[in-house]
Design an enzyme around this catalytic site. Structure first.
Site, mmCIF file in Angstrom:
data_model
loop_
_atom_site.group_PDB
_atom_site.id
_atom_site.type_symbol
_atom_site.label_atom_id
_atom_site.label_comp_id
_atom_site.label_asym_id
_atom_site.label_seq_id
_atom_site.Cartn_x
_atom_site.Cartn_y
_atom_site.Cartn_z
ATOM 1 N N GLU A 160 35.753 46.501 39.501
ATOM 2 C CA GLU A 160 34.495 47.097 39.956
ATOM 3 C C GLU A 160 33.794 47.840 38.821
ATOM 4 O OE1 GLU A 160 34.922 49.253 43.626
ATOM 5 O OE2 GLU A 160 35.539 47.465 44.735
ATOM 6 N N GLU A 163 38.829 41.402 46.867
ATOM 7 C CA GLU A 163 38.892 42.520 47.823
ATOM 8 C C GLU A 163 37.959 42.186 48.979
ATOM 9 O OE1 GLU A 163 38.492 46.617 46.602
ATOM 10 O OE2 GLU A 163 39.488 46.233 44.680
#
Length: 515
Positions: free
Chosen positions: A192, A319
């Site tokens: 991320e 995810e």
């Protein structure tokens, strides 16, 4: 409690009386293989996701092997877990691998600044992680620290794990109890990067990726798939920029781009919605939001197809899952939530989407394995329960490395509530490694059964047998007092003239093999 259920439709039953949604499967028209890693798992240093949930230490009174709980490991083995991602997540970009090796009593304690501010004592490090991976017969996905680490630290970790030489780092691994190298199947450079991994732009991250990746060298027989940190939700700029600007050569590799998307009932990160006791409006909004995954993948595939028409780069949804407000008075940073029939439907819908895009989606990883977000397993000290999501993962096991089959849905029933409307029925089909054809049907309508007819061209279908997961309440879930409140039951149906007619119960998942 759901009582065992066997449904059989007689040969004389009128197909016309039942049929509504039509599912046509052509056994002769095969698609890409559904990579087993679409059923991947995630274990981050977060709340009780690892400590207590999985790891209790070798001195615990809870039965364990090398510190890992026997009951949880045994349940996970039943899922045939294909791979585990570790150590994060946001935690990965503050994790320094040298703090997790050597005698545990000498490892430094750190504050886990991302998740609850608790003390991380580094009891679970590289060696312990690979013990778990090898116990489960899974593959290892290691996430490197780009945020607070250096190219040297990342390169040395890979050398420590993979080298079979007599280098100082390989000898240090041997000193710490591991002679042979660990097998690292997947390695990610950061996590991320757009958010907790550094608040970067795609352009800045791309430069860093190329710098770090240039120094990540491993033996030819232990070379991991290299994963770049990609985008999330509707943002395609990461997949676009990375595939357009990272051109692999002898010293640079990029095999996949990651993608993250979480399903929130409300779409509001401040007030996400409750895991149980929710109104039907939040059932509907959850389904609407989770089905957005399909379009997000389509949009990213378009930019990747433009830059990488040979499809050399995978699109890894590493995810995904539901995210609710924390259950009870638990620490908000632990992300503990209950898991209901709604989560089971979400899981199955996403599996069907991933199967549809198996040409690019070679991996997806649910968040997370135990006690965190959409978990397979919940624990309370020595107690353990399996969630509805666990049962869906187990029901879908035959689809691991199965060959997808062309499937077409027509006249699909709609589930409507207020101004919202979604397809009530979702389906997927594949020929598994055992040679059988498996079909999965999902009814996202929480109120009524949907009539489905299945036509399997090219195969003489007499009957189907498998399992069904359903429940009376939208938020039906398992508790430590009632651990089998929601569990699969046997399911069977007969075909008439090669066609199958099924009443698919409200809020249900069915997986069957063709007989």
């Amino acid at each position: 409690m759901i009582k065992p259920l066997v449904m059989a439709l007689g040969l004389g039953m009128s197909l016309g009386a039942l049929a509504d949604t039509q599912v046509k499967i052509d056994a002769a028209k095969t698609g890409p293989v559904i990579n087993k890693n679409i059923y991947g798992q995630f274990a981050e240093h977060l709340g009780r996701g690892i400590y207590e949930g999985l790891w209790v230490g070798p001195d615990s009174t809870i039965p364990n092997t090398k510190g890992w709980r026997n009951d949880v490991v045994g349940a996970l083995k039943e899922l045939q877990v294909p791979l585990i991602r570790w150590p994060g997540g946001c935690f990965a970009d503050e994790y320094h691998w040298r703090e997790g090796i050597g005698p545990r009593e000498q490892r430094p304690a750190r504050v886990n600044t991302n998740w609850g501010g608790v003390i991380e004592d580094n009891a679970v490090g590289t060696h312990e992680f690979f013990d778990l991976v090898e116990m489960l017969g899974a593959e290892a996905y290691v996430n490197g620290n780009l945020g607070t680490g250096t190219p040297q630290e990342m390169a040395e970790w890979l050398e420590y794990m993979t080298s079979d030489s007599k280098s100082t780092l390989a000898e240090l691994r041997r000193k710490n109890g591991r002679d042979k190298p660990f097998r690292v199947h997947y390695f990610a450079i950061g996590n991320e990067a757009w958010g907790c991994g550094g608040n970067m732009t795609p352009e800045f991250y791309t430069h860093l990726y190329k710098q770090y990746a240039s120094f990540l060298k491993t033996p030819k027989d232990n070379t991991p798939v290299m994963i770049a940190s990609g985008g999330h939700t509707e943002d395609t700029s990461w997949a676009d920029h990375l595939t357009a600007n990272v051109k692999p050569n002898w010293s640079l590799r990029m095999d996949a781009v990651s993608f993250h998307y979480y399903t929130l009932p409300t779409g509001d990160w401040v007030k996400k919605g409750a895991a149980t006791g929710f109104p039907e409006s939040e059932w509907m909004s959850t389904m609407v939001n989770t089905l957005k995954m399909d379009q997000f993948i389509i949009n990213n595939k378009k930019v990747m197809d433009k830059n990488d028409p040979e499809k050399k780069v995978g699109f890894y949804v590493d995810e995904w899952g539901t995210w609710y407000d924390v259950t009870g008075d638990d620490d908000p940073g632990f992300l503990y939530q209950q898991n209901s029939m709604r989560d089971a439907i979400v899981a199955a819908l996403n599996f069907n989407i991933f199967h549809k895009h198996a040409d690019r989606v070679h991996m997806s990883i649910i968040a997370q394995m135990v006690n965190v977000l959409q978990a397979m397993i919940l624990t309370d000290k020595e107690k353990m329960i399996l969630t509805p999501t666990y049962h869906v993962f187990k029901m879908y096991k035959p689809f691991q490395d199965a060959t997808s089959l062309q499937i077409e849905l027509k006249n699909v029933a709609r589930y409507k509530l207020g101004k919202s409307s979604i397809p009530a029925v979702s389906a997927t089909a594949a020929r598994a490694k055992d040679g059988k054809i498996y079909i999965a049907l999902v009814n996202a309508n929480p109120n009524q059964a949907e009539k489905v007819s299945v036509n399997l061209a090219g195969v003489a279908m007499n009957s189907v047998k498998g399992e069904i997961l359903t429940a009376a309440a939208m938020d039906a879930h398992n508790t430590f007092a009632a651990p089998e409140n929601v569990k699969p039951a046997p399911f069977a149906a007969n075909a008439a003239n090669g066609k199958l007619a099924i009443d698919v119960p409200a809020k249900s998942v069915i997986v069957v093999a063709v007989e």
